[in-house]
Design a protein around this motif. Sequence first.
Motif, short mmCIF file in Angstrom:
data_model
loop_
_atom_site.label_atom_id
_atom_site.label_comp_id
_atom_site.label_asym_id
_atom_site.label_seq_id
_atom_site.Cartn_x
_atom_site.Cartn_y
_atom_site.Cartn_z
N GLY A 1 0.82 -1.20 0.00
CA GLY A 1 0.00 0.00 0.00
C GLY A 1 0.86 1.25 0.00
O GLY A 1 2.07 1.19 0.22
N VAL A 2 0.22 2.38 -0.29
CA VAL A 2 0.94 3.66 -0.29
C VAL A 2 0.69 4.38 1.03
O VAL A 2 -0.28 4.09 1.74
CB VAL A 2 0.50 4.55 -1.47
N THR A 3 1.57 5.32 1.34
CA THR A 3 1.45 6.11 2.56
C THR A 3 1.24 7.57 2.18
O THR A 3 2.16 8.22 1.69
CB THR A 3 2.71 6.00 3.43
N PRO A 4 0.04 8.11 2.36
CA PRO A 4 -0.17 9.53 2.04
C PRO A 4 0.74 10.42 2.89
O PRO A 4 0.95 10.16 4.08
CB PRO A 4 -1.65 9.75 2.40
N GLN A 5 1.26 11.46 2.25
CA GLN A 5 2.04 12.48 2.95
C GLN A 5 1.40 13.83 2.66
O GLN A 5 0.97 14.09 1.53
CB GLN A 5 3.50 12.47 2.51
N PHE A 6 1.35 14.68 3.66
CA PHE A 6 0.62 15.95 3.56
C PHE A 6 1.58 17.13 3.64
O PHE A 6 2.67 17.04 4.20
CB PHE A 6 -0.41 16.04 4.68
N ARG A 7 1.12 18.26 3.10
CA ARG A 7 1.82 19.53 3.26
C ARG A 7 0.79 20.66 3.21
O ARG A 7 -0.37 20.46 2.84
CB ARG A 7 2.87 19.74 2.17
N LEU A 8 1.24 21.86 3.59
CA LEU A 8 0.39 23.04 3.55
C LEU A 8 0.88 24.00 2.48
O LEU A 8 2.09 24.21 2.32
CB LEU A 8 0.40 23.75 4.91
N THR A 9 -0.05 24.58 1.74
CA THR A 9 0.27 25.55 0.70
C THR A 9 -0.51 26.83 0.96
O THR A 9 -1.69 26.78 1.32
CB THR A 9 -0.08 24.99 -0.69
N MET A 10 0.15 27.99 0.78
CA MET A 10 -0.49 29.26 1.11
C MET A 10 -1.37 29.74 -0.05
O MET A 10 -0.92 29.83 -1.19
CB MET A 10 0.57 30.31 1.42
N GLU A 11 -2.61 30.03 0.26
CA GLU A 11 -3.51 30.64 -0.71
C GLU A 11 -3.38 32.15 -0.66
O GLU A 11 -3.33 32.83 -1.69
CB GLU A 11 -4.96 30.23 -0.40
N SER A 12 -3.35 32.70 0.54
CA SER A 12 -3.12 34.13 0.76
C SER A 12 -2.50 34.28 2.13
O SER A 12 -2.37 33.30 2.88
CB SER A 12 -4.45 34.92 0.68
N GLU A 13 -2.07 35.47 2.46
CA GLU A 13 -1.38 35.69 3.72
C GLU A 13 -2.18 35.12 4.90
O GLU A 13 -3.32 35.53 5.15
CB GLU A 13 -1.12 37.19 3.93
N GLY A 14 -1.59 34.16 5.59
CA GLY A 14 -2.21 33.58 6.77
C GLY A 14 -3.26 32.52 6.48
O GLY A 14 -3.87 32.00 7.41
N LYS A 15 -3.46 32.19 5.20
CA LYS A 15 -4.49 31.22 4.85
C LYS A 15 -3.85 30.07 4.06
O LYS A 15 -3.34 30.28 2.96
CB LYS A 15 -5.60 31.87 4.02
N TYR A 16 -3.89 28.88 4.66
CA TYR A 16 -3.22 27.73 4.09
C TYR A 16 -4.19 26.57 3.90
O TYR A 16 -5.12 26.39 4.68
CB TYR A 16 -2.07 27.26 5.00
N TYR A 17 -3.96 25.80 2.85
CA TYR A 17 -4.80 24.63 2.61
C TYR A 17 -3.92 23.39 2.48
O TYR A 17 -2.72 23.45 2.19
CB TYR A 17 -5.66 24.80 1.35
N TRP A 18 -4.57 22.22 2.69
CA TRP A 18 -3.85 20.95 2.71
C TRP A 18 -3.69 20.40 1.29
O TRP A 18 -4.59 20.49 0.46
CB TRP A 18 -4.60 19.92 3.56
#
Length: 638
Positions: free
Chosen positions: A126-143
Amino acid sequence: MKIYKYIGVALMVLSLGACKTDDLERDIDALKDRVTAMEAKVDRLNESMNMIRVALDGNKTIQCYTENEDESYTLTLSDGNTITLTQGEIGATDVYQEVSISTDGNWVIGGVETEHRALAVGGEPGVTPQFRLTMESEGKYYWEVSYDGELTWEEVKSQQGTRVYASASGSSSVAGPIASAAPNATGDKFEITLTGSGTKYEIPIVSGLACAITEPALEDGFWIVPTNTGATTPIDLKGEAVLISAPEGWTVTASIDNSNPTTLSVTPPNQDGAEGIITLQVNKGVYWAIDQIKVRSKKVITSWKAEYEQGGFYIGNELVNSETYPTLANEGNLIEDGGTISNSGVHFIKGGVNISISSILAITGEHPLVIVGDDPNNPPTVTFTGSGYLRVGTQNLLCKNVKFVRNGAYLFHVHTSANVDKVIFDQCEMELSNSFAFSSVSSNEKIDDFQFSNNKVKFTGKTETLASGMNFVNFGTSMTITKANISNNIFYSKSNSTSARGQFFTVKETAIKLENNTFCNYIQNPQGIKAKLTGDWSVRYNIFYSNISVASNNTSYLIWALEGSTFPASNDAFESNVAYNAVEENATDWTTFASSSMKPSGEYSSKIPQEEQSPLQIVDWEKGEFVSLKAGYGAAIE
């Protein structure tokens, strides 16, 4: 875990926009605190996913653990890796997506079933999901999530198909993927419960059980093991017994030392590219720990003569061994320093030596001529002096791993009435004061298969800036080369302040493939490829480079298609080339077709596209190194 380059941009914006030093420092400190908090959030999530992988695979145990002040646990696994787990809710506004496994064995992220396997099936892990955060705008991040070891990323979506953000002001927290993680009452197992499904996993805690392969440098996920020497890597094996599983033909040894790290020794079969997986299993009582590594063999050749005697090797696409080329003219001995070659046959020259030939080395009678530098890493030098050169008549000419030096008119000549099957130059170097190949015959001579690959050709020419007469192949318009493959070569002038000019490839008729070559300060003038072009010919993925000003004769013609030529269905066959001038004044004019050439119907590019930036990352005339920066273009010679 990186939080993307946008965080650095945010820091820069703050530094430019703040007016007071104290305010600037407070803003930067606040941003750094937010970044640190987000990095910790990402780390916690990915550590949880790694721990779930361990629980799902069931091939590792826990050597020991410590409980930290923040009530998290740091676990040392049997393969030597450590994982820190924080269970349950983390912060009032942290938003994670619940992670579970569907009845089909797929990952479910935030209630959305993916197509990615959590459980092994058909021998595929099986695979292992890995996550990170990316900035949409100042102070606002999505997975974002990766299912292929962080090679590619995609947004985490909610059940409504929208982005999932890292925080939601005023909302209650959503727990991470692990609801609880703690040792059981007896201390012999570590219990992990998933948030989404409530599924509980138990991982044995077994002190003194370890199975850890310290990975060496990997290439495409494989440990590359040379065939001639094998290889070793440190391992940590602790327990009672070890079982070794290895691919067929591989010899693998390992032993247990409960006090010290030991060594895994691997010897592959004597073939290139043999692949497989080496698995080590160590037990202590009823418990087992497992680790494995993917391996690939790389055949290391130290003597072409030895390869000849043991089954053969290839020069171009021609197999050379004692059956296909049985005449070993020098009776099995390597030609030493100061030796010579005076007749046909198979000749191996000792690495690094120098030999001189002053007469015509002609191929006549029943025997071909094969010249090979024995040591792949140390080619010999063969110098032709006076009237000495190579002349082909009725038999094959094959040359590999030799440096040729020619101070006369040409290195290679075709004899009258020649009708030759193969002429191949492979992995050779050449220093030429004039042409590589010349012939003035007029009796419809022919070479069926001309291969010139993986070579370096240095035109030393004369002393002036523009050395003319530096022809590569000039056979006139009466001789045919049925098919010519000129690929992965470097053609260059003697220095960065000189330029070589000449006819590149002139024959009566040919189906030519000129691909992935690098031309540095070499101008194809007064003509480039001049021939009746037939069959499936192509002239593409070549790099043309100049860094000097040339006041006259500075137009480089790539193709002069004679009457009766046919053209490929797609212009990509001759338009996929690039050129570059490092100078503006008297720059070389790189042209696809000569003015007198036949030209294809329809639209085509009259000029070779000129790059704004150099397509070469290394330009070294002294070493003859010209390394392409443009993927898929130019020569790639180790």
